[in-house]
Design an enzyme around this catalytic site. Structure first.
Site, mmCIF file in Angstrom:
data_model
loop_
_atom_site.group_PDB
_atom_site.id
_atom_site.type_symbol
_atom_site.label_atom_id
_atom_site.label_comp_id
_atom_site.label_asym_id
_atom_site.label_seq_id
_atom_site.Cartn_x
_atom_site.Cartn_y
_atom_site.Cartn_z
ATOM 1 N N LYS A 1 15.299 39.333 -24.416
ATOM 2 C CA LYS A 1 15.352 37.875 -24.418
ATOM 3 C C LYS A 1 16.468 37.398 -25.344
ATOM 4 O O LYS A 1 17.008 38.169 -26.153
ATOM 5 C CB LYS A 1 14.011 37.304 -24.886
ATOM 6 C CG LYS A 1 13.611 37.737 -26.290
ATOM 7 C CD LYS A 1 12.260 37.172 -26.679
ATOM 8 C CE LYS A 1 11.889 37.590 -28.106
ATOM 9 N NZ LYS A 1 10.616 36.995 -28.552
ATOM 10 N N TYR B 1 37.528 21.885 -46.493
ATOM 11 C CA TYR B 1 36.919 20.562 -46.548
ATOM 12 C C TYR B 1 36.206 20.323 -47.887
ATOM 13 O O TYR B 1 35.656 21.240 -48.490
ATOM 14 C CB TYR B 1 35.899 20.401 -45.421
ATOM 15 C CG TYR B 1 36.520 20.184 -44.058
ATOM 16 C CD1 TYR B 1 37.334 19.087 -43.810
ATOM 17 C CD2 TYR B 1 36.277 21.073 -43.018
ATOM 18 C CE1 TYR B 1 37.896 18.880 -42.560
ATOM 19 C CE2 TYR B 1 36.836 20.887 -41.751
ATOM 20 C CZ TYR B 1 37.640 19.784 -41.541
ATOM 21 O OH TYR B 1 38.200 19.582 -40.299
#
Length: 823
Positions: free
Chosen positions: A494, A718
């Protein structure tokens, strides 16, 4: 290619002939040990090998249906009149006897190589260095095991005049079986290390066991720089009257002394022996490559009148890529890249992988193949064999690149196109000619087929998640060894196989004959079915809207409530089906999905008993804390609840119902509760909390885009979080949080591995890139960078990001290219 009759082989292996006499005198030219890896049936002989969990006898009926008519077996019960059988006591020993006999038919020199590290590299480098003067047969890939060695030696033919074979062992007594098979005239004792040390009493014990390969050799080459190795080898050679060829990088040898001058990207090596000096270069600077190259030079000095005639080849040596790459291509194509060597044996192995990846029978199969060099086989005969091989493997089209293969175009019966050079192919390249295909790209190094791969690959983003399929199989086998032979294995694929790639992983697991695959939602199962996966698939979180897809694609739902059962029964009834397979989940303490009370379980039993629309394949539950010893009492209580509730089902239904409750950690810690099946999840992908010797399967890599100098008082990234206090060198990497790297790893919380060093991530991680502080290191654009893998564990990364390995793996973005590596 061997050419013995079945009767001759029976005599060689001390077997007895049974079954249909028609095939007693059939000539055998192909030995099969794996029922999954061949197409040709004529002149094939299958050895039904028996291992701890696999038994080749189980596949004989299927092979007879495919047309195989001759078998070597140790189980009388499989013998019948439809085929010919050679009955022996032990099929592995019979294979080794056959290889030993075959080896005795040839008198040309054979080099045997053993050690812990470097065997395959030395073998391949010797092949590159000596091929101009010798016609060489060698071990394919890393075929050095109890099965790999006999299969390698059976490749010996009269066309060759030199053999090079490697041998590896993992425990005491194994080398004795390989000694007579290889019977090397010249031995190379390579670097000794810690591999498999747990199976030997001491390092000296392991050295002595490995040295047994050379007890009948005439010469033994070794490095005397390790005192332990030197003492053991000298005693061994004196005992067995073997001539020693000793070399050293520390000027301690009696035969050859090497000195090195290491430059930035190459090493000058000076060899001093017999009062002569020889100088050569290698394009490597690491100690392992230098050691391996010295072994190769010593062999050259023994086999050649003047080793300097091959000195130029040392400078052209390249890293050995013994692994194939599997990656997504353009137009729904899948690429199998094996463009580092090209010979007949490695082509056969690569075609095996191509077949494995072409799970859908109707998938178009293409091979892009260069001239095949240095085989020792006349060209006309060589390309006849290539054509035959492609036909046997049902290849639809060949694209030949090179003057030699083009000159033999008339020998190919399948659809074909030929070009005299790679540049000609590139000039004629049309993307529309490559659709919905699996494509093997196979070529000698000088053809630079990596440029062909670049034309065909789907994603060019240099950030990639490399998945080692061999490591995954190793992990699977480690868990298998913890289980009883009859215990089934369900593997969780999965969430894109925990980020590793669902289709590719599922293909491998199907190839490895796992019993079940498990997906989270039906859409994942549909994708696997469309990719040709035939293994049973359970849907763990089925939804009402997915019921019809579950039926249409033969998926099996996990039923976790009476309401869900009623809804699914309605859909099954509308389709007119009976005994459709379902699985039932019991909630024993996780308080997630599942039947929690005895009354709810009784209700479900009554519903199922009232009709024959569905049939229960398994009943299972999920452990909440199997990897945490402090909760073991809670875990034991879950076991007790599960067994109590299961008894309600076993009393109510006459047919057999499987039970499973163990996940990866449960398999490790509570093997007594394995019942009929277990569910393997994160452990398959290399994550363990108990010290199980699992291998990491995933490596997140990228490259340096730019390197710049940043002055004090400047900042990086940043919010100016990356503060610079001294003149610094900053490397920019095209990997950011949009690729799945957690932002919490920024500002020196996380690190990367580049050019042998760990370096911190500086500043905030951006959407598409991040910055590394590489001050003091020789880093340049194009250098490779690792973020987790061999040098930085995914567990460490998860800890630094305050999360779990599951989240790190499943969080890697789909835009990151998955590259699958397989030996």
């Amino acid at each position: 290619m061997i050419k013995y009759s079945v009767t001759e082989i029976s005599k060689i292996v001390n077997g007895k002939l049974f079954g249909h006499p028609k095939f007693y005198n059939q000539k055998v030219t192909q030995i099969i040990t794996d029922s999954r890896t061949f197409f040709k049936t004529e002149n094939s002989l299958f050895f039904a090998l028996v291992g701890p969990r696999n038994n080749g006898h189980l596949y004989i009926a299927g092979l007879i249906e495919k047309g195989v008519k001759t078998f070597v077996v140790s189980d009388k019960t499989v013998i019948n009149k439809t085929a010919t059988f050679v009955l022996v006591e032990n099929t592995t020993l019979a294979l080794q006897k056959l290889a030993t006999y075959h080896r005795q038919q040839y008198n040309y020199p054979v080099i045997g190589i053993t050690g812990s590290n470097g065997k395959t590299i030395i073998k391949e480098w010797l092949y590159e260095i000596l091929s101009g003067g010798f016609k060489i047969v060698r071990s394919p890939k890393s075929y050095n095991s109890q099965i790999g060695v006999p299969l390698s030696v059976l490749l010996m033919q009269p066309d060759f005049n030199l053999g090079i074979f490697e041998a590896g062992i993992s425990q005491s007594g194994e080398m004795e079986k390989l000694t007579e098979i290889i019977s090397p005239e010249i031995g190379i004792f390579a670097n000794i290390g810690d591999a498999h040390q747990e199976n030997f009493k001491s390092l000296q014990h392991k050295i002595r066991e490995k040295l047994n390969l050379f007890k009948n050799s005439k010469k033994l080459i070794y490095c005397s720089d390790s005192e332990v190795v030197k003492n053991e080898v000298e005693e061994f050679c004196n005992t067995h009257s073997i001539k020693k060829t000793v070399w050293s990088l520390k000027k301690t040898a009696h035969s050859i002394n090497f000195t090195t001058n290491i430059k930035s990207d190459f090493t000058e090596v000076l060899a001093n022996f017999e009062n002569k000096k020889y100088q050569f270069k290698i394009p490597f600077t690491d100690s392992s490559s230098i050691e391996n190259a010295c072994h190769c030079f010593v062999v050259s000095s023994i086999l050649l009148d003047n080793p300097m005639q091959v000195a130029g080849k040392f400078e052209k040596l390249e890293p050995i890529a013994m692994r194939l790459e599997i990656k997504q291509g353009i137009n729904d194509c899948l690429l199998v890249n094996d463009y580092y060597n090209s010979d007949l044996n490695s082509l056969a192995i690569a075609l095996t992988v191509l077949h494995q990846q072409a799970a859908k029978e109707d998938l178009y199969k293409q091979v892009i193949l260069s001239d095949i060099k240095q085989t020792g086989v006349p060209s006309n005969e060589l390309y006849k064999r290539v054509s035959q091989l492609l036909t046997e493997w049902k290849i639809d089209k060949i694209i030949g690149i090179g003057t030699e293969i083009s000159n033999h175009a008339n020998l190919f019966s399948i659809k074909s196109r030929f070009y005299n050079s790679r540049n000609s192919f590139t000039a004629d390249f049309n993307r529309e000619n490559f659709k919905s295909s699996v494509i093997l790209i196979k070529g000698a190094r000088q053809f630079e087929f990596e440029k062909v791969s670049a034309l065909l690959q789907q994603k060019a983003h240099q950030t990639q998640l490399e998945i080692n399929l061999n490591a995954l199989v190793n992990n699977l086998n480690i868990f298998k060894n913890l289980l009883n032979p009859a215990t089934k294995i369900m593997v969780m694929v999965k969430a894109f196989s925990y980020g590793s790639g669902d289709v590719e992983i599922a293909k491998l697991l199907q190839y490895e004959n796992v019993d079940y695959l498990a997906v989270a939602v039906a859409d994942e199962g549909v994708q696997l079915r469309n990719a040709g996966i035939r293994t049973p698939i359970i849907v763990m979180n089925p939804e009402q809207d997915s019921f019809q897809n579950i039926i249409d694609y033969s998926l099996e739902p996990n039923i976790y409530s009476a309401g869900l059962l009623k809804g699914f029964l309605k859909t099954v009834s509308q389709n007119g089906l009976h005994e459709f397979s379902i699985h039932l989940k019991i909630d024993t303490g996780m308080n997630r999905l599942g039947l929690k009370s005895e009354s709810e379980i009784s209700q479900v039993i009554d519903i199922i008993s009232a009709n024959n629309r569905v049939k229960i394949k398994s009943v299972f539950s999920h452990l909440a804390a199997s990897d945490e010893p402090e909760f073991d009492e809670f875990t034991k209580n879950q076991f007790n609840k599960f067994e109590k509730y299961f008894r309600l089902f076993s009393k109510s239904f006459q047919y057999k119902i499987d039970r499973h409750i163990l996940n990866s950690a449960g398999i490790e810690r509570f093997p007594e509760k394995q019942f009929e099946m277990v569910r393997l999840g994160i452990g398959l992908y290399g994550v363990t909390n108990t010290g199980l010797p699992l291998e990491n399967i995933g490596t997140l890599k990228s490259t340096v885009s730019q390197v710049k100098t940043v002055e004090p008082n400047e900042t990086v990234g940043y919010s100016r979080k990356g503060e610079i206090s001294v003149v610094s060198k900053i490397a920019i990497i095209p990997l950011g949080y949009a690729d799945g790297l957690d932002r919490k790893l920024g500002n020196k919380n996380g690190c990367a591995f580049i050019n042998g060093n760990r370096v911190p991530i500086i500043g905030n991680i951006c959407m598409d890139m991040l910055m590394l502080d590489v001050t003091g290191l020789n880093v340049k654009p194009g250098d490779r960078v690792e973020f987790f893998g061999k040098n930085i564990s995914i567990t460490e990364v998860a800890k630094n990001a305050s999360t779990i390995p599951y989240e790190i793996l499943t969080g890697i973005s789909q835009r990151v290219k998955r590259v699958y590596i397989q030996e």
